[in-house]
Motif scaffolding. Structure first.
Motif, short mmCIF file in Angstrom:
data_model
loop_
_atom_site.label_atom_id
_atom_site.label_comp_id
_atom_site.label_asym_id
_atom_site.label_seq_id
_atom_site.Cartn_x
_atom_site.Cartn_y
_atom_site.Cartn_z
N ILE A 40 0.88 -1.17 0.00
CA ILE A 40 0.00 0.00 0.00
C ILE A 40 0.91 1.22 0.00
N THR A 41 0.74 2.10 -0.96
CA THR A 41 1.60 3.28 -1.05
C THR A 41 0.82 4.49 -1.53
N GLY A 42 1.27 5.66 -1.11
CA GLY A 42 0.63 6.86 -1.61
C GLY A 42 1.06 7.15 -3.04
N PHE A 43 2.38 7.04 -3.27
CA PHE A 43 2.95 7.36 -4.58
C PHE A 43 3.92 6.27 -5.01
N THR A 44 4.17 6.21 -6.31
CA THR A 44 5.16 5.27 -6.84
C THR A 44 5.74 5.83 -8.13
N LYS B 25 -12.45 4.99 -4.77
CA LYS B 25 -13.54 5.31 -3.84
C LYS B 25 -12.96 5.77 -2.51
N GLY B 26 -13.74 6.60 -1.81
CA GLY B 26 -13.32 7.02 -0.48
C GLY B 26 -12.17 8.00 -0.49
N SER B 27 -11.63 8.24 0.70
CA SER B 27 -10.55 9.20 0.85
C SER B 27 -9.26 8.69 0.23
N ASP B 28 -8.39 9.62 -0.12
CA ASP B 28 -7.08 9.22 -0.62
C ASP B 28 -6.36 8.39 0.44
N ILE B 29 -5.50 7.49 -0.03
CA ILE B 29 -4.74 6.60 0.85
C ILE B 29 -3.30 7.06 0.89
N HIS B 30 -2.85 7.50 2.04
CA HIS B 30 -1.47 7.99 2.19
C HIS B 30 -0.61 7.00 2.96
N SER B 31 -1.13 5.82 3.25
CA SER B 31 -0.41 4.80 4.02
C SER B 31 0.73 4.20 3.22
N LYS B 32 1.72 3.71 3.96
CA LYS B 32 2.82 2.95 3.35
C LYS B 32 2.99 1.66 4.14
N VAL C 26 3.94 -9.31 -6.96
CA VAL C 26 3.80 -8.04 -6.24
C VAL C 26 2.44 -7.46 -6.59
N ASP C 27 1.66 -7.15 -5.55
CA ASP C 27 0.31 -6.60 -5.71
C ASP C 27 0.30 -5.23 -5.04
N LEU C 28 0.11 -4.18 -5.83
CA LEU C 28 0.28 -2.80 -5.36
C LEU C 28 -1.03 -2.03 -5.35
N ILE C 29 -1.31 -1.34 -4.26
CA ILE C 29 -2.40 -0.37 -4.21
C ILE C 29 -1.79 1.02 -4.22
N PHE D 7 -5.17 -4.21 3.93
CA PHE D 7 -5.07 -4.29 2.46
C PHE D 7 -6.39 -4.75 1.87
N SER D 8 -7.01 -5.77 2.46
CA SER D 8 -8.27 -6.31 1.94
C SER D 8 -9.38 -5.28 1.99
N ILE D 9 -9.41 -4.47 3.04
CA ILE D 9 -10.42 -3.41 3.15
C ILE D 9 -10.23 -2.37 2.04
N LEU D 10 -8.98 -1.95 1.84
CA LEU D 10 -8.70 -0.94 0.82
C LEU D 10 -8.92 -1.47 -0.58
N GLU D 11 -8.63 -2.74 -0.79
CA GLU D 11 -8.74 -3.34 -2.12
C GLU D 11 -10.14 -3.18 -2.70
N LYS D 12 -11.15 -3.17 -1.85
CA LYS D 12 -12.54 -3.04 -2.29
C LYS D 12 -12.81 -1.69 -2.95
N ASP D 13 -11.96 -0.72 -2.66
CA ASP D 13 -12.14 0.63 -3.19
C ASP D 13 -11.21 0.93 -4.37
N THR D 14 -10.71 -0.13 -5.01
CA THR D 14 -9.73 0.07 -6.08
C THR D 14 -10.21 -0.52 -7.40
N ILE D 15 -9.47 -0.16 -8.44
CA ILE D 15 -9.68 -0.72 -9.77
C ILE D 15 -8.32 -1.08 -10.35
N LEU D 16 -8.24 -2.15 -11.10
CA LEU D 16 -6.98 -2.53 -11.71
C LEU D 16 -6.53 -1.47 -12.71
#
Length: 335
Positions: A26-30, A96-103, A53-56, A147-156
């Motif tokens: 989980i990363t804010g930027f890459t 979806k939801g707020s931006d993710i700034h976690s690392k 490697v699976d990246l959010i 990670f599983s919680i955040l994954e629901k708010d993502t798209i490939l």
């Protein structure tokens, strides 16, 4: 608390020391140089392991994701998928939801979370090599749940609906992208810039008569019919062309591979190369030998897998390449 040698500690050691084969991030930027470098380093660990490697990517609502970065990520994914020796890589965007700034970095062994880290370091070159960052251990199972919680708010990133769900920024995140980052490098940046040094390298065999089968630009083409990727190639680095100190070489004889360096060709995306083989007699693309062969065949305007002859090179106008060396192990490949 980890503050030094973060690349080894966070991105590599769990695979080497614990036998982990899967990493969720989980990363804010890459940036694509960080992704690319990491995947090459994982592939170097050996063919007995298939890494993934699976990246959010979490900061997609502001200036974290430009259209160019999106294209660069998907182009890298496409290249990786065509190479069976490279790790699997998935990138997900927060929609979806707020931006993710976690690392957060979570390593798995046989689908079980084994070790996890969290802290300040984005999955980026700046974080792992240029800034002072701080990471620490965290509960791997709790990290997996997060990670599983955040994954629901993502798209490939490869989903055809990305453009409907992401408003791409017109401004790149300069704090994450330096001028020498692979993601940023172009031929035009260096073509009129005075290099630190140059090295002319022949594309022919040491006798200068031909290119040969099963070697050099035709490494993948074998007279005996051995099945290989026909585009596999390397640039022969004959004794007469070698220049001490020009390319980065390993300091410890016990190390498996020479260091990788960045190469910027004309009309082709930048990529990593390294000096390789016994006696350092070849220079090839680090992710796949075939990438270099694809570059030459594209420049010569011949179909993939075609045997490259000396006559073809002479008709093109060059039987050699010139490497031009710049700061921070950046090289222009002039052909």
């Amino acid at each position: 608390m980890y503050t030094e040698r973060l690349e080894e500690t966070i991105l590599l050691n769990p695979a080497i020391e614990l036998g982990c084969t899967s990493l969720k991030i989980i990363t804010g930027f890459t940036d694509t140089e960080c992704i690319y470098r990491h995947l090459i380093n994982l592939s170097d660990l050996g063919k007995n392991h298939k890494f993934s490697v699976d990246l959010i990517l979490g900061m997609t609502g502001g200036i974290g994701l430009t259209k160019k970065k999106h294209k660069d990520i998907n182009r890298l994914i496409s290249r990786i998928q065509s190479n069976k020796n490279m790790p699997e890589f998935i990138c997900r965007y927060k929609i979806k939801g707020s931006d993710i700034h976690s690392k957060v970095y979570i390593w798995f062994k046989e689908d079980e979370p084994v070790i996890a880290f969290c802290g300040s370091a984005n999955y980026s070159m700046n974080a792992f090599f240029k800034r002072r960052e701080c990471m620490t251990d965290c509960d791997s199972k709790e990290a997996e749940k997060y990670f599983s919680i955040l994954e629901k708010d993502t798209i490939l990133s490869t989903d055809s609906n990305v453009k409907k769900n992401i408003k791409f920024s017109k401004q790149r995140f300069d704090a994450e992208i330096e001028s020498d980052n692979l993601e940023n490098l172009t031929w035009e940046m260096f073509s009129n810039k005075l290099p630190l040094d140059t090295c002319k390298v022949s594309l022919l065999k040491s006798d200068g008569n031909e290119t040969g089968y099963g070697s050099g630009l035709n490494w993948g083409i074998r007279k005996n019919g051995t099945k290989r990727d026909l585009d596999q190639a390397y640039i022969p680095y004959n004794a007469s062309d070698k220049k001490d100190g020009f390319f980065p070489l390993k300091n410890d004889p016990g190390e498996k591979n020479n260091p990788i360096f960045k190469v910027v060709p004309k009309d082709f995306p930048p990529f990593f190369m390294r000096v390789a083989q016994a006696g350092n007699k070849g220079i090839h693309s680090a992710e796949s030998n075939a990438l270099l062969g694809q570059f030459f065949r594209k420049k010569l305007n011949i179909p993939p897998g075609t045997f490259i002859s000396k006559q073809m090179l002479e008709s093109y106008g060059k039987t050699y390449v010139i490497f031009k060396k710049y700061e921070n192990d950046v090289y222009l490949l002039d052909f």
